[in-house]
Design an enzyme around this catalytic site. Sequence first.
Site, PDB file in Angstrom:
ATOM      1  N   ASP A 142      -7.635  61.611 -34.907  1.00 36.39           N
ATOM      2  CA  ASP A 142      -8.545  61.424 -33.787  1.00 36.39           C
ATOM      3  C   ASP A 142      -7.855  61.777 -32.472  1.00 36.39           C
ATOM      4  O   ASP A 142      -6.703  61.378 -32.231  1.00 36.39           O
ATOM      5  CB  ASP A 142      -9.016  59.965 -33.775  1.00 36.39           C
ATOM      6  CG  ASP A 142     -10.055  59.685 -32.714  1.00 36.39           C
ATOM      7  OD1 ASP A 142     -11.137  60.278 -32.793  1.00 36.39           O
ATOM      8  OD2 ASP A 142      -9.782  58.864 -31.820  1.00 36.39           O
TER       9      ASP A 142
ATOM     10  N   GLU B  69      -8.669  66.778 -34.641  1.00 33.55           N
ATOM     11  CA  GLU B  69      -9.933  66.807 -33.900  1.00 33.55           C
ATOM     12  C   GLU B  69      -9.699  67.508 -32.558  1.00 33.55           C
ATOM     13  O   GLU B  69      -9.525  66.882 -31.523  1.00 33.55           O
ATOM     14  CB  GLU B  69     -10.472  65.390 -33.660  1.00 33.55           C
ATOM     15  CG  GLU B  69     -11.843  65.384 -32.993  1.00 33.55           C
ATOM     16  CD  GLU B  69     -12.135  64.119 -32.192  1.00 33.55           C
ATOM     17  OE1 GLU B  69     -13.287  63.941 -31.780  1.00 33.55           O
ATOM     18  OE2 GLU B  69     -11.204  63.324 -31.950  1.00 33.55           O
TER      19      GLU B  69
ATOM     20  N   ASP C 271     -20.115  62.390 -33.770  1.00 32.62           N
ATOM     21  CA  ASP C 271     -19.992  62.624 -32.323  1.00 32.62           C
ATOM     22  C   ASP C 271     -21.008  63.611 -31.782  1.00 32.62           C
ATOM     23  O   ASP C 271     -20.964  63.946 -30.590  1.00 32.62           O
ATOM     24  CB  ASP C 271     -18.580  63.145 -31.996  1.00 32.62           C
ATOM     25  CG  ASP C 271     -17.525  62.057 -32.066  1.00 32.62           C
ATOM     26  OD1 ASP C 271     -17.836  60.901 -31.733  1.00 32.62           O
ATOM     27  OD2 ASP C 271     -16.384  62.361 -32.460  1.00 32.62           O
TER      28      ASP C 271
END
Length: 467
Positions: A203, A233, A299
């Site tokens: 992340d 990410e 997201d």
Amino acid sequence: MNVPEWVADAVFYQIFPDRFANGDPSNDPPNVHPWGTPPDLYHFQGGDLQGILQRFEYLLDLGVTAIYLNPIFLSPSTHRYNTTDYFRIDERLGSMQDFENLLTHAHRHGVRILLDGVFNHCGRGFFAFVDVLENQQHSAYKDWFHIHRFPINAYSRGPARYEAWWGIKSLPKFNTDNPRVRAYLMSVARFWIEKGIDGWRLDVPNEIDDDDFWAEFRATVKQINPEAYLLGEIWEVNPRWVSEGHFDGLMNYPLREAILRFLNREITASQFAGEVERVIHAYAPENRLAMYVPLGSHDTPRVMTVLGGHREAVKMAFALQFALPGAPAIYYGDEIGLPGEKDPDCRRAFPWDESFWDHDLRAWVKRLVQLRKAKTALRRGDFRFISVEDSSRCCAFVRQHSSEQVLVVANAGAHERTVGIHLETLGQVNAPALQPLLGEAFNWWIEEGHLWVHLPPYGVFWAAHPV
């Protein structure tokens, strides 16, 4: 560079654990919302690890070979990006035994498991941050974070006196320059890899802008399992993040953007081709095949919503996703047409009542999975555009591997089109050996040195032939 061999052949399925399936109501919190309630930022709906295990046959039937789980560690939120204990499964998801059972069952069926690693920040309930809140400047853990001045209060109004992700006080940022913090986070990475997971999705790794940290992280993981997949990410095209000191692949959001903007008529066919070429050729061949290619995620708004509920456009989006280089990733529920705006709406509960499913769409996605598994060129082939027509919004490209070639012809327009492909761009084509894979009912023929394909609006034609 050591890129895991299996990733190029993978079909991923992303699961937001609280919303996939409730297999054990006994671990639901007292204030759980009914399954299918419109999601908000605060309420759980009861999804858990037992639910994934109980619905595993559904995943096998779809054909997925790898699962990416959003965070499963102890946390007070539904999204669990504010971790309070990195070594403990959140009780609302089940026990460590439940996780081990899921992992064993997945591996028995050849399915890999990827966990979400949140190492830039933790939750304010994390033991070291709790100690700082309690003891302030006297805390033995004050250097685990970036404290600007004391006293700090993680709940008061006003600006934080410590660094936090996007200034959100519930997400204090780790000081990864601190050797004790590094040692702790490396121990987390090591613990779960030794448990048998097949990799980490990292992340916001760009917010730990420290090459030494990620080089140590990679070495720690790869020493235990050289075939573990490290996925970053990173939202933009940035080759820096795929290297021996960083990750094997990235979440290829730029490729997603190109596909969806093309289908929403925001860019022309030539602009689409240019964007795809730019994204793909920014990376070395082994990394471009190891990219994780999503159409949606926790997201982003869901693909059905982004494309305005246009089923044929959604089907074409999946067809392009599965035909372009990289490992395609299905966000849970997208394959049955689940809609959803930006989060938290994109995190809806999976409707297990099949009357809510788009069965035709699911069958389409299942067929794409099967074809990708059957054709090496779709998984590992070189890539090149061979035709782009702005006026008709049509394009064609090929994937080629050894003696096998797959041709993809797509019409992203609202009108029927007939597309002609010069045979010389395909090499020597033996017409009787041409094998339609998708769009078998479409009219196609070879005449005057061209392969002609008649496409309906948002029609996609795949064909394989020996080179």
